[in-house]
Design an enzyme around this catalytic site. Sequence first.
Site, PDB file in Angstrom:
ATOM      1  N   ILE A 142      80.397 -94.053 -16.356  1.00 22.20           N
ATOM      2  CA  ILE A 142      79.324 -93.800 -15.402  1.00 22.20           C
ATOM      3  C   ILE A 142      77.980 -93.893 -16.101  1.00 22.20           C
ATOM      4  CG2 ILE A 142      78.322 -92.052 -13.878  1.00 22.20           C
ATOM      5  CD1 ILE A 142      81.252 -90.955 -13.729  1.00 22.20           C
ATOM      6  N   CYS A 143      77.033 -94.548 -15.443  1.00 20.31           N
ATOM      7  CA  CYS A 143      75.656 -94.595 -15.922  1.00 20.31           C
ATOM      8  C   CYS A 143      74.738 -94.337 -14.725  1.00 20.31           C
ATOM      9  CB  CYS A 143      75.349 -95.930 -16.601  1.00 20.31           C
ATOM     10  SG  CYS A 143      75.407 -97.332 -15.484  1.00 20.31           S
ATOM     11  N   GLU A 144      73.481 -94.648 -14.873  1.00 21.92           N
ATOM     12  CA  GLU A 144      72.523 -94.361 -13.802  1.00 21.92           C
ATOM     13  C   GLU A 144      72.751 -95.223 -12.564  1.00 21.92           C
ATOM     14  OE1 GLU A 144      70.080 -91.894 -12.236  1.00 21.92           O
ATOM     15  OE2 GLU A 144      70.370 -91.742 -14.391  1.00 21.92           O
ATOM     16  N   ILE A 174      75.604 -93.054 -10.957  1.00 25.18           N
ATOM     17  CA  ILE A 174      75.424 -91.685 -10.465  1.00 25.18           C
ATOM     18  C   ILE A 174      74.652 -91.679  -9.144  1.00 25.18           C
ATOM     19  CG2 ILE A 174      73.285 -91.059 -11.632  1.00 25.18           C
ATOM     20  CD1 ILE A 174      76.379 -88.865 -11.687  1.00 25.18           C
TER      21      ILE A 174
END
Length: 137
Positions: free
Chosen positions: A96-98, A125
């Site tokens: 998961i990243c931005e 996210i």
Amino acid sequence: MNFFTQIDNLALIALLAVSGIALLLPTLSTLISGKGLSPTEATIWINRRKAYVFDLRSEDAFKAGHLPGAKFAAAATLGAEMGKLKLDRKHPVVLICENGSDSRKAVAVVKTLGFAEVAALDGGIAAWKAAALPLVK
């Protein structure tokens, strides 16, 4: 042979080719960059399949709110950090990243560590928040 030399038909053939490519691009990008998961699919992987979750955002962003059970891992040192952990390679991994772009790039790194199933959260996210799913601090 007359069919291919008429301007109207050439325009239709070009439109057909462009629309065909547009339909195939999502499939090709998935094959190249790895599987992407919707927030619902990620939840299923986490709850039912006991997937490991790694958050690749900054440490401040991680502390502000992350997925339940997620571990912080800097994107630059992801391979080294995962190598230190004693993880079962049979379990899937969710990255998961931005917004989903950094985690898609990191899928290949995690696969080189021997994990068979690795996926990135599509939309990152931001997609998780948009789906009104919980974050923990």
